[in-house]
Each structure stands twice: as C-alpha cells, then as structure tokens.
Design an enzyme around this catalytic site. Structure first.
Site: not given
Ligand code: KIV
Length: 263
Positions: A46-47, A85, A114, A116, A180
């Site tokens: 999602d970057s 993501d 993925k 978070e 991260e």
C-alpha cells in the site's frame, strides 16, 4: 527460470538456509521485470499511495485502488508469487469484512495477503487463515497506524512487545513476517525464535530475507528515502535524459526521421 514457484516453496527456503528476496511492484511492466530478474516474491504494497499516487498516507488507498494495481501485477508475474497488502479499510475499521476482502485478492491472482499489526490483528489473521488463505504479518514500524515514522523497538519494553507480536502472528497462522525499521539485534532474536521466515526492511541483515520499495532502489521518484535504502540505479536520471533528448529532437525537427515515417 522455472515456470511458477508456490508461496510454500518460497517459505521453505528458511529451512534450507537460503535468503528470500522480495520487492514491490504496482504495475504490469515492473512486475514482468522483477519476475524475469528472479525475485522470490512480489509485494503490491500500500506504499502505492506514497510511491506512485502522490498521496501522503497509505491509509488513503482502499480496496478498489489496490485491486486495480494487483490485477496489473498478477498479469505480469508468471513465476513469482504475488502478495497483496490489505489496505487499512479492508480489515481495521469496525465492520470491515477482512475475509471477503482477502478473497478478492486471491481471486485477482495473489498467493497471500499481508496485514499490519494492530490490536485485533490476531483475530483477523485467524479468520483469513480459517478460509485457507495464506497471510503475511507485518510488525515494527506499521505505517497504517503509526503517528510518526522512525525506528521501533529501541527500548527493552518495545522490543519485547514486537517479539510478542511476531510470535502471536506466527501462532495465529502467518506463514511469514515482515519486520520494518527495528535494530538488528531485535531482528536477530525474532528470526532465531520464529519457525516462519522473517523478512526485513530497515531491520539489518540477520533476517531470512529482505524487502525494499523498488522505486526507491531504482531512484524512480524524487522522494527522500530512509537510511536503510540502497540505491542500485538512477532510472529517474535515465528517464530525464531520454525525455530531454526527445524534446530537443522534436524542437529541432530531427524527429521523426525517415525511418519512423510511412510513405
Ligand atoms: O507497503 C509496502 O510497500 C510495504 C513494504 C515496504 C514492506 O509494506
């Protein structure tokens, strides 16, 4: 180059002591290039929000936008498994249907999703695993909920919490953990503790693999990159030169030439 590798085969590299390589892609040409260059995994992060859409925060991309880009990437990646993501809206707000959203990514050709870390993350992972979808967890700096950027886990207390989160995600069924922006001492401990591979970004070398944002390592945009990024090429510079040469050719009347013209 083998036809297609499964996500399970990539995960098994940890047991063989082989490092895992992962990079981000958001479109079809980049997915094809990464695939042919032999990376193990392609992440549609999602970057995307910051890197290609010019937005301030990853929270600003939702399911529709992610799916649009995921489909372009899975059409281009024939060999490497693609991980999507889960955007914030897919699983964090009350009422979000994480399982249906994860299914949409699988239908779009992804091997895993993925998520978070956040409070409630373990339940989300269990629900997605419950319908047989592979999940990657993400701990340390988690941009979707972070108020500030920077290194996590410097204090003993925070390091312990990150280790516990990684263990909880593994126990909930995550097949891989991304970590991260943490000190390498912590990554080393987590990598040694977990059975599943730990993939670092700004987490030092003692991981089972590494992930970076492709646009950062290629210098494809002008954003300021963190200390942990290594620049492997200046593709932005190559593009600038080529575009300036094209502009000059057109302005001088040197393009199109005979060879580019129909008669
Ligand atoms: O969104 C992203 O690109 C990521 C990676 C940097 C791990 O989550």
């Amino acid at each position: 180059m083998p036809e297609h590798i499964s996500f399970k085969e990539v995960v098994a590299k940890k047991q063989r002591g082989q490092k895992i390589t992962m990079l981000t892609a958001y479109d079809h040409p980049m997915a094809m290039l990464l695939d042919r260059a032999g990376v193990d995994l392609i992440l549609v992060g999602d970057s995307l929000a910051n890197v290609v859409l010019g937005l301030d925060s990853t929270v600003q991309v939702g399911m529709d936008v992610m799916l649009h880009h995921v489909k372009a990437v899975t059409r281009g990646a024939k060999r490497a498994p693609v991980i999507a993501d889960m955007p914030f809206e897919a699983y964090q707000p009350v009422g979000a249907d994480a399982v249906s959203n994860a299914r949409l990514f699988v239908e779009a050709g992804c091997a895993a999703v993925k998520v978070e870390w956040f409070t409630g993350c373990v339940e989300v992972v269990k629900a997605i695993r419950g319908v047989g979808i592979d999940v990657v967890g993400h701990v340390g700096l988690t941009p979707q909920t972070a108020e500030t950027l920077g290194v996590r886990g410097r204090s003993q207390e925070e390091a312990h919490a990150i280790l516990e989160q990684a263990e909880a995600l593994e126990a909930a069924g995550c097949m891989m953990i991304v970590i991260e922006c943490v000190p390498e001492k912590l990554t080393r401990e987590i990598t040694a503790t977990l059975r599943v591979p730990v993939i670092g970004i700004g987490a030092g070398k003692y991981c089972d693999g590494q992930v970076l944002v492709t646009h950062d390592i290629l210098t494809l945009n002008e954003r300021k990159v963190p200390k942990f990024v290594k620049r492997y090429a200046n593709v932005g510079g190559v593009i600038m030169e080529a575009v300036r040469a094209y502009r000059a050719d057109v302005e001088r009347g040197d393009f199109p030439g005979k060879e580019h013209t129909f008669h």
